[in-house]
Motif scaffolding. Sequence first.
Motif, short mmCIF file in Angstrom:
data_model
loop_
_atom_site.label_atom_id
_atom_site.label_comp_id
_atom_site.label_asym_id
_atom_site.label_seq_id
_atom_site.Cartn_x
_atom_site.Cartn_y
_atom_site.Cartn_z
N ILE A 56 0.85 -1.20 0.00
CA ILE A 56 0.00 0.00 0.00
C ILE A 56 0.88 1.24 0.00
N ARG A 57 1.90 1.24 0.85
CA ARG A 57 2.82 2.39 0.91
C ARG A 57 3.49 2.62 -0.44
N GLU A 58 3.93 1.52 -1.08
CA GLU A 58 4.58 1.64 -2.38
C GLU A 58 3.60 2.15 -3.44
N ALA A 59 2.35 1.69 -3.40
CA ALA A 59 1.34 2.17 -4.36
C ALA A 59 1.11 3.67 -4.18
N LEU A 60 1.02 4.11 -2.93
CA LEU A 60 0.85 5.56 -2.67
C LEU A 60 2.05 6.35 -3.18
N ARG A 61 3.24 5.86 -2.91
CA ARG A 61 4.46 6.56 -3.38
C ARG A 61 4.49 6.62 -4.91
N MET A 62 4.16 5.50 -5.55
CA MET A 62 4.15 5.49 -7.02
C MET A 62 3.10 6.46 -7.55
N GLY A 63 1.93 6.44 -6.93
CA GLY A 63 0.85 7.31 -7.38
C GLY A 63 1.14 8.78 -7.18
N LEU A 64 1.82 9.11 -6.10
CA LEU A 64 2.14 10.51 -5.82
C LEU A 64 3.32 11.01 -6.66
N GLY A 65 4.09 10.09 -7.18
CA GLY A 65 5.19 10.46 -8.08
C GLY A 65 6.16 11.45 -7.46
N GLU A 66 6.33 12.59 -8.12
CA GLU A 66 7.29 13.61 -7.67
C GLU A 66 6.95 14.19 -6.30
N ARG A 67 5.69 14.06 -5.88
CA ARG A 67 5.27 14.63 -4.60
C ARG A 67 5.38 13.62 -3.44
N ALA A 68 5.87 12.42 -3.72
CA ALA A 68 5.95 11.38 -2.69
C ALA A 68 6.83 11.80 -1.51
N GLU A 69 7.96 12.43 -1.77
CA GLU A 69 8.85 12.86 -0.68
C GLU A 69 8.17 13.91 0.19
N GLU A 70 7.42 14.80 -0.44
CA GLU A 70 6.67 15.82 0.31
C GLU A 70 5.62 15.14 1.20
N PHE A 71 4.91 14.16 0.66
CA PHE A 71 3.90 13.42 1.41
C PHE A 71 4.54 12.68 2.59
#
Length: 141
Positions: A56-71
């Motif tokens: 789930i965490r990986e799916a969220l990171r993939m989905g957020l793309g460039e904004r994953a680090e901010e999230f």
Amino acid sequence: MAELTDNGFDLDAAWADERKPAFRFRWAGTWWELPHLSDFDWRVVALADEMDLEAIREALRMGLGERAEEFDKHPQPTPAMLKLFDAWLNHSGMKPGEAPGSDGSSPSTEEPSPQTSTASTASASAKPSSARRRSGSRSAS
């Protein structure tokens, strides 16, 4: 079929017609956007749908793309992230357990075990038992 060309099937064109709206959500005072789960690699969705927290965490990171680090800078309590994933599934027209590749049980691929002995009602012992026979009564004498 517009996707069929002289060169063959144009999956790019067919897929462009199938794209669904993104999923928007608010967390920590900021609006975020995730692609529709049908836009995702089905293998990732299937693992996440099995409630594998890392998937789930990986799916969220993939989905957020460039904004994953901010999230990632914001707290991510498990119950909140599970609610987010459920809402994302719901937005995508799926219910938990219905993601592609997780269609319930599948037929067994295990072959029957080979028989190791023959059926018999006779004793395999070479000689009869030497134990004393019991009488029918269990009362003390």
